[in-house]
Design an enzyme around this catalytic site. Sequence first.
Site, PDB file in Angstrom:
ATOM      1  N   ASP A  94      -0.576 -21.315   4.269  1.00 55.57           N
ATOM      2  CA  ASP A  94      -1.867 -21.645   4.882  1.00 55.57           C
ATOM      3  C   ASP A  94      -2.412 -20.401   5.585  1.00 55.57           C
ATOM      4  O   ASP A  94      -1.720 -19.382   5.717  1.00 55.57           O
ATOM      5  CB  ASP A  94      -1.621 -22.786   5.890  1.00 55.57           C
ATOM      6  CG  ASP A  94      -2.907 -23.348   6.492  1.00 55.57           C
ATOM      7  OD1 ASP A  94      -3.992 -23.143   5.912  1.00 55.57           O
ATOM      8  OD2 ASP A  94      -2.824 -23.990   7.555  1.00 55.57           O
TER       9      ASP A  94
ATOM     10  N   ASP B 145      -9.999 -28.017   4.744  1.00 53.48           N
ATOM     11  CA  ASP B 145     -10.258 -29.022   5.779  1.00 53.48           C
ATOM     12  C   ASP B 145     -11.540 -29.803   5.531  1.00 53.48           C
ATOM     13  O   ASP B 145     -12.576 -29.560   6.162  1.00 53.48           O
ATOM     14  CB  ASP B 145     -10.316 -28.338   7.145  1.00 53.48           C
ATOM     15  CG  ASP B 145      -9.001 -27.643   7.480  1.00 53.48           C
ATOM     16  OD1 ASP B 145      -7.989 -27.925   6.812  1.00 53.48           O
ATOM     17  OD2 ASP B 145      -8.998 -26.813   8.409  1.00 53.48           O
TER      18      ASP B 145
ATOM     19  N   GLU C  60      -6.731 -16.771   4.199  1.00 54.26           N
ATOM     20  CA  GLU C  60      -8.056 -16.238   3.777  1.00 54.26           C
ATOM     21  C   GLU C  60      -8.167 -14.741   4.029  1.00 54.26           C
ATOM     22  O   GLU C  60      -8.882 -14.105   3.254  1.00 54.26           O
ATOM     23  CB  GLU C  60      -9.168 -16.996   4.500  1.00 54.26           C
ATOM     24  CG  GLU C  60      -9.293 -18.444   4.093  1.00 54.26           C
ATOM     25  CD  GLU C  60      -8.128 -19.310   4.537  1.00 54.26           C
ATOM     26  OE1 GLU C  60      -7.534 -18.992   5.577  1.00 54.26           O
ATOM     27  OE2 GLU C  60      -7.800 -20.272   3.835  1.00 54.26           O
TER      28      GLU C  60
HETATM   29  O1  MIG Z   1      -6.362 -25.299  11.390  1.00 55.33           O
HETATM   30  O2  MIG Z   1      -1.386 -26.055  10.124  1.00 55.33           O
HETATM   31  O3  MIG Z   1      -6.101 -26.384   6.472  1.00 55.33           O
HETATM   32  O4  MIG Z   1      -4.207 -28.415   6.438  1.00 55.33           O
HETATM   33  O5  MIG Z   1      -2.923 -28.979   8.870  1.00 55.33           O
HETATM   34  C1  MIG Z   1      -5.048 -25.062  11.675  1.00 55.33           C
HETATM   35  C2  MIG Z   1      -2.395 -26.799  10.689  1.00 55.33           C
HETATM   36  C3  MIG Z   1      -4.242 -24.584  10.494  1.00 55.33           C
HETATM   37  C4  MIG Z   1      -5.244 -25.597   8.548  1.00 55.33           C
HETATM   38  C5  MIG Z   1      -4.967 -26.339   7.293  1.00 55.33           C
HETATM   39  C6  MIG Z   1      -4.504 -27.729   7.617  1.00 55.33           C
HETATM   40  C7  MIG Z   1      -3.298 -27.668   8.512  1.00 55.33           C
HETATM   41  C8  MIG Z   1      -3.615 -26.867   9.784  1.00 55.33           C
HETATM   42  N1  MIG Z   1      -4.074 -25.540   9.399  1.00 55.33           N
END
Ligand code: MIG
Length: 831
Positions: A424, A502, A427
């Site tokens: 995650d 999200d 980007e």
């Molecule tokens: O926004 O890890 O898109 O699926 O639950 C915080 C916490 C970072 C973004 C991800 C989301 C995940 C969340 N992360």
Amino acid sequence: MKRLGRRCALTIVLALSAAAPAAAQWTTLGAMPGPRQEANRLTFRNRQGTVVVTVVEPDIFRVRFAPRQDLGRDHSYSVVPGARPDPAAVFRIARDRSTITTAALQMTIRHDPFRIAIADAQGNSLDEDDPQNGIAFSGSTVRVWKRLRDDEHVYGLGSKTGDFDKRGRKLGGYSYTMWNSDTYAYGLSTDPIYVSVPFFMVLRGGRSHGIFFDNTFRSNFDIGHQSEGLLSFGADGGDLNYYFINGPDPKSVVTRYTSLTGRMPLPARWALGYHQCRYSYYPDSKVRFIAQNFRERRIPADTIWLDIHYLDGFNPFTWDAERFPDPPGLIADLRRIGFRTVPIVDAHPKKAPGWGPYDSGRAGDHFVKNPDGSVYEAPVWPSQGEKNPGPSVFPDFSKPAAREWWGGLYAPLVKAGVAGIWNDMNEPAVFDTASGTMPLTVRHDNDGQPTDHREIHNVYGLLMTQGTHEGLLRLRPNVRPFVLTRATFAGGQRYAAVWPGDNVSDWGHLRGSIATLMGMGLSGLAFVGSDIGGFAEAPSAELYTRWLQTGVFYPFMRTHTTLGTPDQEPWSYGSLYEALNRRAIELRYELLPHIYNVMREASLTGVPALRPLLLEFPDDPNTYGMEDQFMFGADLLVAPVLREGATEREVYLPKGDWFDYWTGQRHAGGGRIRMPVTLASIPIFVRAGAVLFSQPVVQHTGEMPGQPLRVRVYPGLQREATFYEDDGETLEHTRGGSALRHVRYDAADPRRHTVEIGAPSGAYRPAPRSLEVSIRWDGEPARVLLGNGQVVPRVASDAPDAQAPGWTVDQGWVIVRQGDTFGALRVTIER
Ligand code: MIG
């Protein structure tokens, strides 16, 4: 959290306007002297710059321009090397023009001014540079303008919101940007979001081609926005480097695009089961409680996910020792009840001298640097975060040695027993900064040719998942890696499944997920799924159920929700909804043998499982903008209920005959039908002549061995299908460890239908099981025969010994059961 996200989105929109094509003072390519030819390339050079036109194969041309005399290194993070068919191109160089002819295409290059036009072998124009603009540059910015015809439709561009036909996007214009962006709770027209795939497909009167712009800088695609009759694309830096990809049918475009950028490897079977996630399940007792609930309530599921609260201070490669004192024990216990565990691993280790991953990263010089050579540090989590980990550092995934180092960091997690990894924030997202990401000036290795963030930003996620995927493969050489990522780029399908970040718990997002996922599929990303139920905010019971029903046909089927929202498990909405939700997930598991086959097809051809109707019916203009129904594979048409309180749903059935999956009722296609629907309805139609493979409900994929294989043939003229299976988990299938069977259904004679199932080729054999062949048939057959002439007895429908041959009738189906000999089988039913 939400406030922060909205602020980031706004910043992105402002930054965007800078990329608009009109902003620059363009210099258009003028006259070019005649080219130099070497092998399959022509090189043109004048004082403005250099253009190289390459015939990659008979159906793929490449154009590469830069405002330089020397083009320099030819490098791509997206295009994979591969043996390609000899283009057998014929080059003709005249004074005013050069032409290149292959079996499929003709390219005409006018020398003054320099303009390119591509036509099919018959001379029908497919793609032409705009006579006025053509290829142009301004400083380091490059762009090309092409003709856009009134009847051209444009699809793809990776993960996008808005209309499926990129020409018809309503809000936010007809212009799209490639710049991977963390866009919490994005809107239905937010652009860009997390993923960039600078590839689009054009469809015109059933004829299709594609263009892949292989440039990692911030880029922009203008589809008739600046000027109605023009399509243009360009980037803030790098080369104007694009591939023209021929069809003529849209499937061929996707297949050829993925021959360039690679394909999704066949996923492990468990990864195609149902996944349960939330931000976050903790402590370990909560994780166990969730898993046990699935088993006690008999709701099938394969995977439970650990979001950042399992970590010590949100720091990747750690565990919170209080919340999770015994990770291997927890994971093993979950495994015993058929659950796999997938933890999140973000892209930003903590700056913590004395801690292994930080120290080894420093020692290996693996982190992104500031222009002055110091390591770039930034806070990823808001400083008011629950457990503020302080500043983070960021691996430079564009450095091969850093990717390898990163992949090795998974050793303890793999040893603890995790089944896959969730990447995650790649980007990359950097909170508490104005841009939401790194400064554009930070330095990256760029596979040995150092550059700044402008060139690496869009591939940061792709390269992170490459490191993760390859690391998992080194740690478990015979196990298919499973990686989920939020950010990626063209070619990312080689390394990870992708989810479009999200989203929001509202009906618009449920509907929008279909266009977004179809667009990703056309862009090579075949293993995709949106957060079921929506991430931000909370769905109503009805919305959650409808989303789960739709998600049965997301290639990646996972529920997820954000911090602080109400429970979002299939049983969280009362017993009525629990039953509906169970039924939806059960359907996924019943269809898994079929889903696995369709995913295998995607791994071989690139043609995605969840696909727009136009891939199957390119000659039917009614399908061109269709985004509220889709195909799963070639034979299932899915029209989920997408409106609150719906009592009916309109479904468009293309020409041909269709069978209602649930009732068997036959519908003639070529128009719209209205279906009454209830909360339980998941409208699915099966194409006449299709063969569907299914199994009884199982609670997880570990229960599949020994289950009867159900083969349902739908009437239609003689049809053929193949059935593929393997162990579902290892890489033995790449060494012949699979089983492929041909199925032939002959219904040409109304008095006798025959189904032949061939002996498997390949070395894999599943556990002993029975085989149930279902044939649509009016009334009772006079006789049922097996291949060896054996007459099969009629048995009660609940025949106790399913291994002994027997047949029965159930709601318009004749079901013939026998033991699967894994040899050739034949079933004949007669009037
Ligand atoms: O926004 O890890 O898109 O699926 O639950 C915080 C916490 C970072 C973004 C991800 C989301 C995940 C969340 N992360």
